[in-house]
Design a protein around this motif. Sequence first.
Motif, PDB file in Angstrom:
ATOM      1  N   THR A   1      -3.313  -2.093  -7.850  1.00 43.75           N
ATOM      2  CA  THR A   1      -3.356  -1.044  -8.853  1.00 43.75           C
ATOM      3  C   THR A   1      -2.775  -1.306 -10.129  1.00 43.75           C
ATOM      4  N   ASP A   2      -3.004  -0.513 -11.118  1.00 42.99           N
ATOM      5  CA  ASP A   2      -2.430  -0.534 -12.302  1.00 42.99           C
ATOM      6  C   ASP A   2      -0.831  -0.732 -12.273  1.00 42.99           C
ATOM      7  N   LYS A   3      -0.229   0.408 -11.321  1.00 41.52           N
ATOM      8  CA  LYS A   3       0.985   0.096 -11.102  1.00 41.52           C
ATOM      9  C   LYS A   3       1.618  -0.993 -10.659  1.00 41.52           C
ATOM     10  N   GLY A   4       0.818  -1.697  -9.696  1.00 36.98           N
ATOM     11  CA  GLY A   4       1.061  -3.183  -9.097  1.00 36.98           C
ATOM     12  C   GLY A   4       0.962  -4.106 -10.184  1.00 36.98           C
ATOM     13  N   LEU A   5       0.167  -3.970 -11.155  1.00 32.87           N
ATOM     14  CA  LEU A   5       0.103  -4.920 -12.438  1.00 32.87           C
ATOM     15  C   LEU A   5       1.171  -4.744 -13.363  1.00 32.87           C
ATOM     16  N   ASN A   6       1.835  -3.457 -13.302  1.00 33.76           N
ATOM     17  CA  ASN A   6       2.679  -3.269 -14.473  1.00 33.76           C
ATOM     18  C   ASN A   6       4.032  -3.954 -13.741  1.00 33.76           C
ATOM     19  N   PHE A   7       4.442  -3.793 -12.160  1.00 31.56           N
ATOM     20  CA  PHE A   7       5.417  -4.247 -11.503  1.00 31.56           C
ATOM     21  C   PHE A   7       5.087  -5.597 -10.938  1.00 31.56           C
ATOM     22  N   PHE A   8       4.537  -6.281 -11.459  1.00 27.73           N
ATOM     23  CA  PHE A   8       3.876  -7.675 -10.731  1.00 27.73           C
ATOM     24  C   PHE A   8       5.083  -8.465 -10.002  1.00 27.73           C
ATOM     25  N   ASN A   9       6.252  -8.722 -10.837  1.00 31.74           N
ATOM     26  CA  ASN A   9       7.143  -9.485 -10.267  1.00 31.74           C
ATOM     27  C   ASN A   9       7.884  -8.957  -9.296  1.00 31.74           C
ATOM     28  N   GLN A  10       8.012  -7.366  -9.091  1.00 32.55           N
ATOM     29  CA  GLN A  10       8.503  -6.878  -8.029  1.00 32.55           C
ATOM     30  C   GLN A  10       7.596  -6.871  -6.818  1.00 32.55           C
ATOM     31  N   VAL A  11       6.480  -6.792  -7.153  1.00 32.60           N
ATOM     32  CA  VAL A  11       5.302  -6.889  -5.821  1.00 32.60           C
ATOM     33  C   VAL A  11       5.458  -8.189  -5.137  1.00 32.60           C
ATOM     34  N   ILE A  12       5.483  -9.270  -5.930  1.00 34.11           N
ATOM     35  CA  ILE A  12       5.325 -10.630  -5.232  1.00 34.11           C
ATOM     36  C   ILE A  12       6.804 -11.113  -4.785  1.00 34.11           C
ATOM     37  N   ALA A  13       7.731 -10.286  -4.890  1.00 36.96           N
ATOM     38  CA  ALA A  13       9.372 -10.945  -4.867  1.00 36.96           C
ATOM     39  C   ALA A  13       9.466 -11.025  -3.333  1.00 36.96           C
TER      40      ALA A  13
ATOM     41  N   GLN B   1       0.869  -1.295   0.112  1.00 37.93           N
ATOM     42  CA  GLN B   1      -0.109   0.073   0.226  1.00 37.93           C
ATOM     43  C   GLN B   1       0.762   1.277   0.142  1.00 37.93           C
ATOM     44  N   SER B   2       2.040   1.049   0.702  1.00 33.39           N
ATOM     45  CA  SER B   2       2.857   2.429   0.830  1.00 33.39           C
ATOM     46  C   SER B   2       3.649   2.541  -0.642  1.00 33.39           C
ATOM     47  N   ASN B   3       3.636   1.675  -1.424  1.00 30.98           N
ATOM     48  CA  ASN B   3       4.230   1.501  -2.634  1.00 30.98           C
ATOM     49  C   ASN B   3       3.230   1.889  -3.722  1.00 30.98           C
ATOM     50  N   ASP B   4       2.055   2.092  -3.483  1.00 28.79           N
ATOM     51  CA  ASP B   4       1.108   2.403  -4.439  1.00 28.79           C
ATOM     52  C   ASP B   4       0.729   1.182  -5.419  1.00 28.79           C
ATOM     53  N   THR B   5       1.193  -0.007  -5.002  1.00 27.34           N
ATOM     54  CA  THR B   5       0.828  -1.128  -6.061  1.00 27.34           C
ATOM     55  C   THR B   5      -0.429  -1.922  -5.352  1.00 27.34           C
ATOM     56  N   MET B   6      -0.926  -1.589  -4.108  1.00 26.15           N
ATOM     57  CA  MET B   6      -2.137  -2.027  -3.756  1.00 26.15           C
ATOM     58  C   MET B   6      -2.754  -1.118  -2.792  1.00 26.15           C
ATOM     59  N   ILE B   7      -4.243  -1.402  -2.843  1.00 31.33           N
ATOM     60  CA  ILE B   7      -5.231  -0.667  -2.258  1.00 31.33           C
ATOM     61  C   ILE B   7      -5.627  -1.419  -1.015  1.00 31.33           C
ATOM     62  N   LEU B   8      -5.660  -1.062   0.178  1.00 29.09           N
ATOM     63  CA  LEU B   8      -6.253  -1.921   1.254  1.00 29.09           C
ATOM     64  C   LEU B   8      -7.667  -1.298   1.682  1.00 29.09           C
ATOM     65  N   THR B   9      -8.463  -2.048   1.831  1.00 30.81           N
ATOM     66  CA  THR B   9      -9.681  -1.720   2.847  1.00 30.81           C
ATOM     67  C   THR B   9      -9.975  -2.502   4.072  1.00 30.81           C
ATOM     68  N   ALA B  10     -10.984  -2.252   4.855  1.00 29.24           N
ATOM     69  CA  ALA B  10     -11.026  -3.113   6.107  1.00 29.24           C
ATOM     70  C   ALA B  10     -11.265  -4.572   5.809  1.00 29.24           C
ATOM     71  N   ASP B  11     -11.679  -5.002   4.568  1.00 23.96           N
ATOM     72  CA  ASP B  11     -11.985  -6.358   4.372  1.00 23.96           C
ATOM     73  C   ASP B  11     -11.250  -6.980   3.251  1.00 23.96           C
ATOM     74  N   ASN B  12     -10.643  -6.106   2.148  1.00 30.72           N
ATOM     75  CA  ASN B  12      -9.892  -6.808   1.174  1.00 30.72           C
ATOM     76  C   ASN B  12      -8.700  -6.197   0.704  1.00 30.72           C
ATOM     77  N   TRP B  13      -7.851  -6.495  -0.185  1.00 24.10           N
ATOM     78  CA  TRP B  13      -6.785  -5.816  -0.994  1.00 24.10           C
ATOM     79  C   TRP B  13      -7.193  -5.886  -2.568  1.00 24.10           C
ATOM     80  N   GLN B  14      -6.463  -4.892  -3.460  1.00 21.06           N
ATOM     81  CA  GLN B  14      -6.702  -4.838  -4.761  1.00 21.06           C
ATOM     82  C   GLN B  14      -5.312  -4.448  -5.320  1.00 21.06           C
TER      83      GLN B  14
END
Length: 387
Positions: free
Chosen positions: A371-383, A356-369
């Motif tokens: 972002t377009d940035k997260g999809l574009n940097f998928f490998n770095q997100v899950i590393a 969330q701090s990296n702007d690659t995900m959005i968090l709510t009280a019940d889920n995560w999602q």
Amino acid sequence: MRNSPAGLLQLPPLSLYIHVPWCVEKCPYCDFNSHAMRGELPEQAYVAALLNDLRTDLNWVQGREIVSIFIGGGTPSLLSVNAIEQLLSGIRNTVALSHDCEITMEANPGTVEADKFAGFVKAGVNRLSIGVQSLQSEQLNLLGRIHDPQQAVRAAQLANKLPINSFNLDLMHGLPQQQLDGGLADLQQAIDLGAPHLSWYQLTLEPNTPFYRQPPALPDDDVLDAINEQGHQLLEQAGYQRYEISGYAKPGFECRHNLNYWTFGDYLGIGCGAHGKITLPEQQRIVRSVKITAPNSYLAASPNVRLNVHDVAKDEVAFEYFMNRARLRQPAPFAEFEQSTGLAISAIEPFLQQQQSNDTMILTADNWQMTDKGLNFFNQVIAPLAD
């Protein structure tokens, strides 16, 4: 983020993947388990082996219906209509299919004719995935494809007229010597063909391929970034929604088989080198399987074709979940993570907060999602989860 105890694995939906390993020629960029066809295909023996393979895996069905089937390869459309009819009939006689089961078959434009397309549909196929890759003659030659642009256009036009639920066009970008105008022109032509679903992905140089050993001249990063950004805009303007990293669909035409993969659903894998993933709730285990890879060895060993079955380790399951789920744009409930992995969401809270701090995900009280940035940097997100 809510606090919860450790989760318990629950039984997810079940799909079936069927691998057909033969192609007319092996493409220089392809690292799939595919083999150039030499002589007549042993299709009757292979269909029998596939059905034996399925029967061996029946204990993993656990009372579920099959919600989707994907016949991939290789080039499954090299098989005769009769072989596909026998295969799908044998599957229906072995396992229960949901009333709206999605049945996808991969096909190459250069290996199909109008009567064969219609025959596949009559046999039960209700979705086609056509390997176009490019609509430019020069690019097709560089990619080692055996079809020409006219055959690709004709295949898409035929699919558009068939009584099927949907069809997909596979298209690559970042091709050898490709520039921005060429990449966008290719994509616009594919859009104009009217497919409800487009798989639009960048060419990558995979190990153990001719392209990896002798790399072609690929576009530089600035050109790739421009093709990605402007291509995404073209697709959105044409009414396609990016629902996963490289998947674009008109509303309601997302590939249900792929969605089951990416939501960490279960799937049986039958055929040469086919992989499977199965949840065993009573044992609180997730197992992965792979079948014998070489076609002749697979046929000779039938029905004992399991090459390997292993448990997904508890310290790897979060990575495996996100390696799939983080491909999707749709929100992911925390409860889904717990039911899919058997872990508490608190186990990955630091990871989610960092994304969330990296702007690659959005968090709510019940889920995560994502972002377009997260999809574009998928490998770095899950590393971080792989460490």
